[in-house]
Design a protein around this motif. Structure first.
Motif, PDB file in Angstrom:
ATOM      1  N   MET A 172       0.856  -1.179   0.000  1.00  0.00           N
ATOM      2  CA  MET A 172       0.000   0.000   0.000  1.00  0.00           C
ATOM      3  C   MET A 172       0.898   1.237   0.000  1.00  0.00           C
ATOM      4  O   MET A 172       1.816   1.347   0.792  1.00  0.00           O
ATOM      5  N   GLY A 173       0.629   2.142  -0.893  1.00  0.00           N
ATOM      6  CA  GLY A 173       1.455   3.333  -1.013  1.00  0.00           C
ATOM      7  C   GLY A 173       0.961   4.475  -0.149  1.00  0.00           C
ATOM      8  O   GLY A 173      -0.010   4.355   0.595  1.00  0.00           O
ATOM      9  N   LEU A 174       1.627   5.586  -0.306  1.00  0.00           N
ATOM     10  CA  LEU A 174       1.253   6.788   0.428  1.00  0.00           C
ATOM     11  C   LEU A 174      -0.043   7.360  -0.104  1.00  0.00           C
ATOM     12  O   LEU A 174      -0.368   7.214  -1.284  1.00  0.00           O
ATOM     13  N   ASN A 175      -0.783   8.033   0.763  1.00  0.00           N
ATOM     14  CA  ASN A 175      -1.975   8.761   0.328  1.00  0.00           C
ATOM     15  C   ASN A 175      -1.535   9.963  -0.502  1.00  0.00           C
ATOM     16  O   ASN A 175      -0.425  10.473  -0.331  1.00  0.00           O
ATOM     17  N   GLU A 176      -2.403  10.420  -1.378  1.00  0.00           N
ATOM     18  CA  GLU A 176      -2.060  11.568  -2.231  1.00  0.00           C
ATOM     19  C   GLU A 176      -1.869  12.846  -1.430  1.00  0.00           C
ATOM     20  O   GLU A 176      -1.091  13.711  -1.804  1.00  0.00           O
ATOM     21  N   ALA A 177      -2.608  12.965  -0.342  1.00  0.00           N
ATOM     22  CA  ALA A 177      -2.543  14.170   0.491  1.00  0.00           C
ATOM     23  C   ALA A 177      -2.528  13.733   1.952  1.00  0.00           C
ATOM     24  O   ALA A 177      -2.879  12.590   2.262  1.00  0.00           O
ATOM     25  N   PRO A 178      -2.130  14.615   2.867  1.00  0.00           N
ATOM     26  CA  PRO A 178      -2.189  14.263   4.283  1.00  0.00           C
ATOM     27  C   PRO A 178      -3.603  13.829   4.668  1.00  0.00           C
ATOM     28  O   PRO A 178      -4.585  14.398   4.188  1.00  0.00           O
ATOM     29  N   LEU A 179      -3.694  12.826   5.509  1.00  0.00           N
ATOM     30  CA  LEU A 179      -4.981  12.308   5.956  1.00  0.00           C
ATOM     31  C   LEU A 179      -5.405  13.084   7.204  1.00  0.00           C
ATOM     32  O   LEU A 179      -4.958  12.795   8.311  1.00  0.00           O
ATOM     33  N   LEU A 180      -6.221  14.096   6.985  1.00  0.00           N
ATOM     34  CA  LEU A 180      -6.690  14.924   8.089  1.00  0.00           C
ATOM     35  C   LEU A 180      -8.214  14.899   8.118  1.00  0.00           C
ATOM     36  O   LEU A 180      -8.863  15.002   7.077  1.00  0.00           O
ATOM     37  N   PHE A 181      -8.774  14.777   9.302  1.00  0.00           N
ATOM     38  CA  PHE A 181     -10.222  14.914   9.465  1.00  0.00           C
ATOM     39  C   PHE A 181     -10.568  16.395   9.395  1.00  0.00           C
ATOM     40  O   PHE A 181      -9.715  17.260   9.637  1.00  0.00           O
ATOM     41  N   HIS A 182     -11.819  16.696   9.105  1.00  0.00           N
ATOM     42  CA  HIS A 182     -12.238  18.103   9.045  1.00  0.00           C
ATOM     43  C   HIS A 182     -11.949  18.812  10.361  1.00  0.00           C
ATOM     44  O   HIS A 182     -11.473  19.947  10.365  1.00  0.00           O
ATOM     45  N   PHE A 183     -12.230  18.140  11.483  1.00  0.00           N
ATOM     46  CA  PHE A 183     -12.015  18.796  12.778  1.00  0.00           C
ATOM     47  C   PHE A 183     -10.536  19.102  13.024  1.00  0.00           C
ATOM     48  O   PHE A 183     -10.213  19.967  13.817  1.00  0.00           O
ATOM     49  N   GLU A 184      -9.644  18.403  12.334  1.00  0.00           N
ATOM     50  CA  GLU A 184      -8.205  18.610  12.530  1.00  0.00           C
ATOM     51  C   GLU A 184      -7.620  19.722  11.673  1.00  0.00           C
ATOM     52  O   GLU A 184      -6.560  20.247  12.009  1.00  0.00           O
ATOM     53  N   VAL A 185      -8.248  20.020  10.570  1.00  0.00           N
ATOM     54  CA  VAL A 185      -7.659  20.969   9.626  1.00  0.00           C
ATOM     55  C   VAL A 185      -7.301  22.269  10.334  1.00  0.00           C
ATOM     56  O   VAL A 185      -6.183  22.753  10.236  1.00  0.00           O
ATOM     57  N   GLU A 186      -8.249  22.789  11.096  1.00  0.00           N
ATOM     58  CA  GLU A 186      -7.984  24.031  11.819  1.00  0.00           C
ATOM     59  C   GLU A 186      -7.086  23.795  13.029  1.00  0.00           C
ATOM     60  O   GLU A 186      -6.127  24.528  13.255  1.00  0.00           O
ATOM     61  N   SER A 187      -7.369  22.736  13.787  1.00  0.00           N
ATOM     62  CA  SER A 187      -6.618  22.534  15.027  1.00  0.00           C
ATOM     63  C   SER A 187      -5.175  22.100  14.794  1.00  0.00           C
ATOM     64  O   SER A 187      -4.323  22.310  15.650  1.00  0.00           O
ATOM     65  N   SER A 188      -4.880  21.502  13.641  1.00  0.00           N
ATOM     66  CA  SER A 188      -3.481  21.118  13.391  1.00  0.00           C
ATOM     67  C   SER A 188      -2.671  22.304  12.874  1.00  0.00           C
ATOM     68  O   SER A 188      -1.451  22.241  12.810  1.00  0.00           O
ATOM     69  N   GLU A 189      -3.381  23.395  12.522  1.00  0.00           N
ATOM     70  CA  GLU A 189      -2.736  24.627  12.045  1.00  0.00           C
ATOM     71  C   GLU A 189      -1.664  24.331  11.004  1.00  0.00           C
ATOM     72  O   GLU A 189      -0.488  24.626  11.181  1.00  0.00           O
ATOM     73  N   ASN A 190      -2.105  23.716   9.914  1.00  0.00           N
ATOM     74  CA  ASN A 190      -1.216  23.408   8.797  1.00  0.00           C
ATOM     75  C   ASN A 190      -0.016  22.573   9.252  1.00  0.00           C
ATOM     76  O   ASN A 190       1.130  22.880   8.920  1.00  0.00           O
ATOM     77  N   LEU A 191      -0.324  21.540  10.027  1.00  0.00           N
ATOM     78  CA  LEU A 191       0.667  20.576  10.519  1.00  0.00           C
ATOM     79  C   LEU A 191       1.645  21.163  11.539  1.00  0.00           C
ATOM     80  O   LEU A 191       2.706  20.600  11.781  1.00  0.00           O
ATOM     81  N   THR A 192       1.278  22.262  12.174  1.00  0.00           N
ATOM     82  CA  THR A 192       2.066  22.777  13.292  1.00  0.00           C
ATOM     83  C   THR A 192       1.964  21.794  14.461  1.00  0.00           C
ATOM     84  O   THR A 192       2.917  21.586  15.197  1.00  0.00           O
TER      85      THR A 192
END
Length: 158
Positions: free
Chosen positions: A1-21
């Motif tokens: 199984m390869g890598l996902n095309e994009a980071p696997l983030l839930f909607h609730f995480e998009v804001e709280s992860s602050e662009n992977l901060t």
């Protein structure tokens, strides 16, 4: 199984992860799966491209499916932080793997958030990664700001 095309983030995480901060749940899952621990400060020493790459690894419960997460992490940490992740022994049967009982932490978080806790049937129907997320968000006794949004996103609350 390869890598996902994009980071696997839930909607609730998009804001709280602050662009992977902050360390997203998909990376936390793989850290726990491999028995590796890094600090937030160490995570933030990694270039954004490396954090993005780590967030693209699959979240399967079978270590044999994607064995390169740990190797990639070690190389990145050595290169950019001059440290290695700490090792720990993962639990044999973490609460999220048990499908015939909702973990006490999840029941407690639901109570703290004044939500109806998921039923055993709802818990069993959740994908393993979603069970992991709810269990991870429920490991401390105080309320977690991402628990309610995660419950809503997973269809367990309105």
């Amino acid at each position: 199984m390869g890598l996902n095309e994009a980071p696997l983030l839930f909607h609730f995480e998009v804001e709280s992860s602050e662009n992977l901060t902050f360390i997203p749940m998909c990376v936390r899952f793989n850290l726990d799966r491999f028995g590796l621990r890094i600090s937030l400060a160490q995570w933030q020493l990694l270039p954004h491209e490396d954090r993005t790459l780590l967030a693209r690894f699959p979240v399967e419960d079978d270590i044999a499916i994607e064995p390169n997460f740990d190797h990639a992490l070690f190389e990145m940490m050595r290169t950019h932080a001059n440290v290695e992740p700490d090792w720990f022994t993962p639990e044999d049967t973490p609460a999220w793997r048990i499908v015939d009982a909702v973990p006490d932490g999840v029941l407690h978080q639901a109570n703290v958030a004044q939500l109806v806790a998921p039923s055993t049937e709802q818990w069993a129907r959740l994908e393993p990664f979603k069970r992991y997320v709810l269990a991870k968000l429920s490991r401390k006794p105080e309320g977690n700001h991402d628990f309610v949004p995660a419950m809503k996103e997973f269809g367990l609350a309105h």
